[in-house]
Structure formats: C-alpha cells, structure tokens
Design a protein around this motif. Sequence first.
Motif, PDB file in Angstrom:
ATOM      1  N   SER A 156     -39.762 -15.411  39.679  1.00  0.00           N
ATOM      2  CA  SER A 156     -39.894 -16.360  38.578  1.00  0.00           C
ATOM      3  C   SER A 156     -40.344 -17.719  39.078  1.00  0.00           C
ATOM      4  CB  SER A 156     -38.564 -16.482  37.842  1.00  0.00           C
ATOM      5  OG  SER A 156     -38.628 -17.474  36.845  1.00  0.00           O
ATOM      6  N   ARG A 157     -39.784 -18.121  40.209  1.00  0.00           N
ATOM      7  CA  ARG A 157     -40.161 -19.416  40.788  1.00  0.00           C
ATOM      8  C   ARG A 157     -41.629 -19.449  41.174  1.00  0.00           C
ATOM      9  NH1 ARG A 157     -37.374 -21.207  46.388  1.00  0.00           N
ATOM     10  NH2 ARG A 157     -38.343 -19.228  46.940  1.00  0.00           N
ATOM     11  N   ARG A 158     -42.102 -18.373  41.791  1.00  0.00           N
ATOM     12  CA  ARG A 158     -43.511 -18.306  42.200  1.00  0.00           C
ATOM     13  C   ARG A 158     -44.428 -18.273  40.981  1.00  0.00           C
ATOM     14  NH1 ARG A 158     -44.121 -16.903  47.614  1.00  0.00           N
ATOM     15  NH2 ARG A 158     -42.165 -16.338  48.663  1.00  0.00           N
ATOM     16  N   HIS A 159     -43.995 -17.539  39.955  1.00  0.00           N
ATOM     17  CA  HIS A 159     -44.807 -17.443  38.740  1.00  0.00           C
ATOM     18  C   HIS A 159     -44.944 -18.810  38.078  1.00  0.00           C
ATOM     19  CE1 HIS A 159     -46.562 -15.782  35.128  1.00  0.00           C
ATOM     20  NE2 HIS A 159     -45.589 -16.307  34.398  1.00  0.00           N
ATOM     21  N   LYS A 160     -43.858 -19.547  38.017  1.00  0.00           N
ATOM     22  CA  LYS A 160     -43.893 -20.865  37.404  1.00  0.00           C
ATOM     23  C   LYS A 160     -44.732 -21.843  38.218  1.00  0.00           C
ATOM     24  CE  LYS A 160     -39.519 -20.312  34.972  1.00  0.00           C
ATOM     25  NZ  LYS A 160     -38.093 -20.697  34.895  1.00  0.00           N
ATOM     26  N   THR A 161     -44.737 -21.679  39.540  1.00  0.00           N
ATOM     27  CA  THR A 161     -45.571 -22.520  40.400  1.00  0.00           C
ATOM     28  C   THR A 161     -47.040 -22.274  40.118  1.00  0.00           C
ATOM     29  OG1 THR A 161     -43.888 -22.534  42.133  1.00  0.00           O
ATOM     30  CG2 THR A 161     -46.137 -23.100  42.790  1.00  0.00           C
ATOM     31  N   ILE A 162     -47.398 -20.986  39.941  1.00  0.00           N
ATOM     32  CA  ILE A 162     -48.784 -20.644  39.625  1.00  0.00           C
ATOM     33  C   ILE A 162     -49.177 -21.214  38.267  1.00  0.00           C
ATOM     34  CG2 ILE A 162     -50.309 -18.717  39.037  1.00  0.00           C
ATOM     35  CD1 ILE A 162     -48.827 -17.082  41.174  1.00  0.00           C
ATOM     36  N   GLN A 163     -48.252 -21.087  37.285  1.00  0.00           N
ATOM     37  CA  GLN A 163     -48.547 -21.588  35.946  1.00  0.00           C
ATOM     38  C   GLN A 163     -48.745 -23.106  35.937  1.00  0.00           C
ATOM     39  OE1 GLN A 163     -45.287 -20.056  33.533  1.00  0.00           O
ATOM     40  NE2 GLN A 163     -46.760 -18.752  32.472  1.00  0.00           N
ATOM     41  N   SER A 164     -48.068 -23.791  36.841  1.00  0.00           N
ATOM     42  CA  SER A 164     -48.156 -25.252  36.866  1.00  0.00           C
ATOM     43  C   SER A 164     -49.430 -25.751  37.525  1.00  0.00           C
ATOM     44  CB  SER A 164     -46.942 -25.839  37.601  1.00  0.00           C
ATOM     45  OG  SER A 164     -46.999 -25.505  38.984  1.00  0.00           O
ATOM     46  N   ASN A 165     -50.270 -24.839  38.023  1.00  0.00           N
ATOM     47  CA  ASN A 165     -51.520 -25.231  38.673  1.00  0.00           C
ATOM     48  C   ASN A 165     -52.689 -24.531  37.984  1.00  0.00           C
ATOM     49  OD1 ASN A 165     -53.537 -26.063  40.366  1.00  0.00           O
ATOM     50  ND2 ASN A 165     -52.561 -25.361  42.257  1.00  0.00           N
ATOM     51  N   PRO A 166     -52.998 -24.883  36.753  1.00  0.00           N
ATOM     52  CA  PRO A 166     -54.013 -24.158  35.968  1.00  0.00           C
ATOM     53  C   PRO A 166     -55.434 -24.321  36.500  1.00  0.00           C
ATOM     54  CG  PRO A 166     -53.304 -26.129  34.811  1.00  0.00           C
ATOM     55  CD  PRO A 166     -52.402 -25.985  35.991  1.00  0.00           C
ATOM     56  N   ASN A 167     -55.711 -25.375  37.273  1.00  0.00           N
ATOM     57  CA  ASN A 167     -57.063 -25.564  37.816  1.00  0.00           C
ATOM     58  C   ASN A 167     -57.397 -24.482  38.829  1.00  0.00           C
ATOM     59  OD1 ASN A 167     -59.512 -27.010  38.032  1.00  0.00           O
ATOM     60  ND2 ASN A 167     -58.805 -27.912  39.958  1.00  0.00           N
ATOM     61  N   THR A 168     -56.359 -24.015  39.527  1.00  0.00           N
ATOM     62  CA  THR A 168     -56.560 -22.960  40.513  1.00  0.00           C
ATOM     63  C   THR A 168     -56.502 -21.586  39.859  1.00  0.00           C
ATOM     64  OG1 THR A 168     -55.507 -24.363  42.165  1.00  0.00           O
ATOM     65  CG2 THR A 168     -55.704 -22.029  42.689  1.00  0.00           C
TER      66      THR A 168
END
Length: 408
Positions: free
Chosen positions: A372-384
Amino acid sequence: MKNVAIIHEWLATYAGSERVVEQMLREYPDSDLYAVADILPAEERKFLRGKVPTTTFIQKLPFLRKFLRHYLPLMPMAVEQWDLSGYDVVLSSNHAVAKGVICGPDQLHVSYVHTPIRYAWDFQAQYLRESNLSWGIRSMLTRSMLHYVRLWDKLSSSRVDAYIANSHFIARRIQKCYGRTATVIHPPVDVDAFAPRFDKEDYYIAASRLVPYKRVDLIVEAFRQMPHRKLVVVGDGPMFKSLQANCPANVELLGYVPHDRMSKLMQGAKAFVFAAEEDFGITPVEAQACATPVIAYGRGGSLETVVEGVTGCFFEEQSSRSIVAAVDAFEREYRHYDLAATRRHAEGFRPERFRQELGDFIAKEWSKFDASRRHKTIQSNPNTHPRSILSADQRPVIIDDQIGMTVS
C-alpha cells in the motif's frame, strides 16, 4: 521488514504479559525492547535474553517500586517521548499505555492487546468499589483521572495499524472501546512445565493471586457448604489474612508455593476451580496440561480455554451456590472425562504455536502495508506514472496531473 521495536508497559514481575513478550523476543531476536519502567528482579530477568530495555523518565521518579501504578497518569506522556523513527515495525504489548507510542506513516504498528485498560473502562465501578473510592473527594479525583485516561486511550487507539487480541472476549472489548476489529492469537502457555498425571487424588485446587476480582472467597465459601470435600488454595495476596481468619476445616490455605510443588498439587487434584472473569486465563490451561479438568465461571477467556463436557464444566453465576452446583454436577459426570484428551487440548496453546501465528500475522500485515505504501508513492508522482482512464466514448485518455493536459 528490517527493524523491529517491542514496546511493553512496565517490567515488574514475570507474569502473563511478560510471557508474551518473552515469545516476541524469541520470534524477533534482533529487536529492541522499550518499557515505561524496569524494576524486574535479577532472578526473573532470564526471559529478556540479555536485553536491557530503553525506559522513560518514570524510571527516575522516587519510590518507583512502591508507587509504580500511581504514576499511571504520567505514562501516556512518557510513551509519547520515545523516538521510534528508525524501525519498520513497532510491536506493542498493551494492557495500559503501550499502544499509544507515536509512529510515522511509513511504520507499521501492530498492538497485541491483553486488555483495554480494565479499570478505566467497564471495570471502573468494580475498581472504585474494591478500592473504597465510591464516595468522597478521593473518589472524584480518581474518577477525573480515569476519565482523562479513557479519553487518551480512545484517542491513541487510532495510532495502531492492526490489532491482535489475546481472546475473542478481548476482541469484543476492543471493538466496544475502540471501534476496531482484532485478530485473535491466544497467549503462549508453557505446557511442558506441567506433566500430566492420570491417577487423581480426592481433592480440588484453586490457585491465583488472592485479590478481590479472582473471587477465591466464593470458592472457599462454596467448599464450606461441602464439608465432605477438600479444597487446597495456592496463592498469596491482600485477601490471604481475611480468608485465613475464617477458613473452614476442609480448606487448606497454602499461600505462595514454588513451581515444583505447585505443579505436583495441580497434577494430583481431581479438578481445578476457577471463579474469575479473566481476559484469557493461563492457569486453567496449566491445570489442563496436568490432565486436571477445570470447573470455571462461564464468562471471559475461560469459554475459550475449557471445552465443556470434555476438559471441564462451567457455572453461570459468581456465587457459592452456583459453584456448589457445578462441583456436584462434575462429580456425577467425572467418570466420563477423558483426562488424556484434557492434556491434548492444553497442548494447543504451546509457545511454538504462538510464535508461528504471530510471525505469520505480522509478515502478512507488513506485506499489505508495504504494498500500500509503495502504491501510494507511485500515485503521488503522476508525472512519472500518468493515469489511464476511459473517456465518455470509451477512448483511452492519458491525464497528466502536473500540467493539466489530456491526450487521446
């Protein structure tokens, strides 16, 4: 999962909750140990496996050994002062304040709850009554303190990511007090320290600390009404002298006895009588490890450790009359009890089972938490990682949240 911190309330004696911590330390041998205060005698420190706990400012307060529990109002602030930022997992052993430690968003906090604070929640009236605090200024001050503790306890319950309860009874109390669900993992019991014996003698046994809520006085009164049956009472505490002063001839009060003698008495007894409403209750399991059936009050943890008609029976009220009726019923059915089955049932509470269930639970929770933590980190970086959705006419649309443009 790398670093683990184990949080315990206080270290004063080697009792039920400390046995849980002992197995936590065995499951996570590289963990660090924290406690509000440490006044554990040298002869009882073996279970710590050489670890020296990090304590709080309460460790330096005067007359700590005598007044430790009087410092309870300071303990919520004390546990909030630890810097636990270097740990992936925080595992608290909680019956008062341990679950209130402060963790960051990238730390998993699992709390093993022996009970929500009994005397601040549904046992408050009983606590005040037994402490002679039902009326007066001291009662008002104590009620105010317990109100503060209750508010903090409820507030700090949200700091826990996953709860473990030591029984279904405590899981229901967690739901009632905190509005949270809990997974049940029964505590470890050292059944190998109690060998079974199948040739029983003609006496009953009660063993516990002699404090009011254990209701040993009811057991003694019940056997006063059964002068043809013998009761042996093992244990010491504030009620010893009052019980001794009015003890019937068929009841033997032994006070404290060492483990070897205790186990022999438990092995030889026809049945173990238990009148407390316990959160779990380790002693009835130890009795069953001796192949000794249990006659217990049918509330609380006893319903999860005693199998009615197989390893013991229940009485419905905390009254001498109800205990007498249960003993009479037990005598009538005694020849049908399979003492070997009683021992086998106790073996299901071994420490190895506890460590396996605890390790599996925390590994599962960490896996979910980390994903969940990794998923939220990815979601917080939409440019990438731009998001792909479907437009109204089902054409794929890429949305770049950083520049606010869409491309079909």
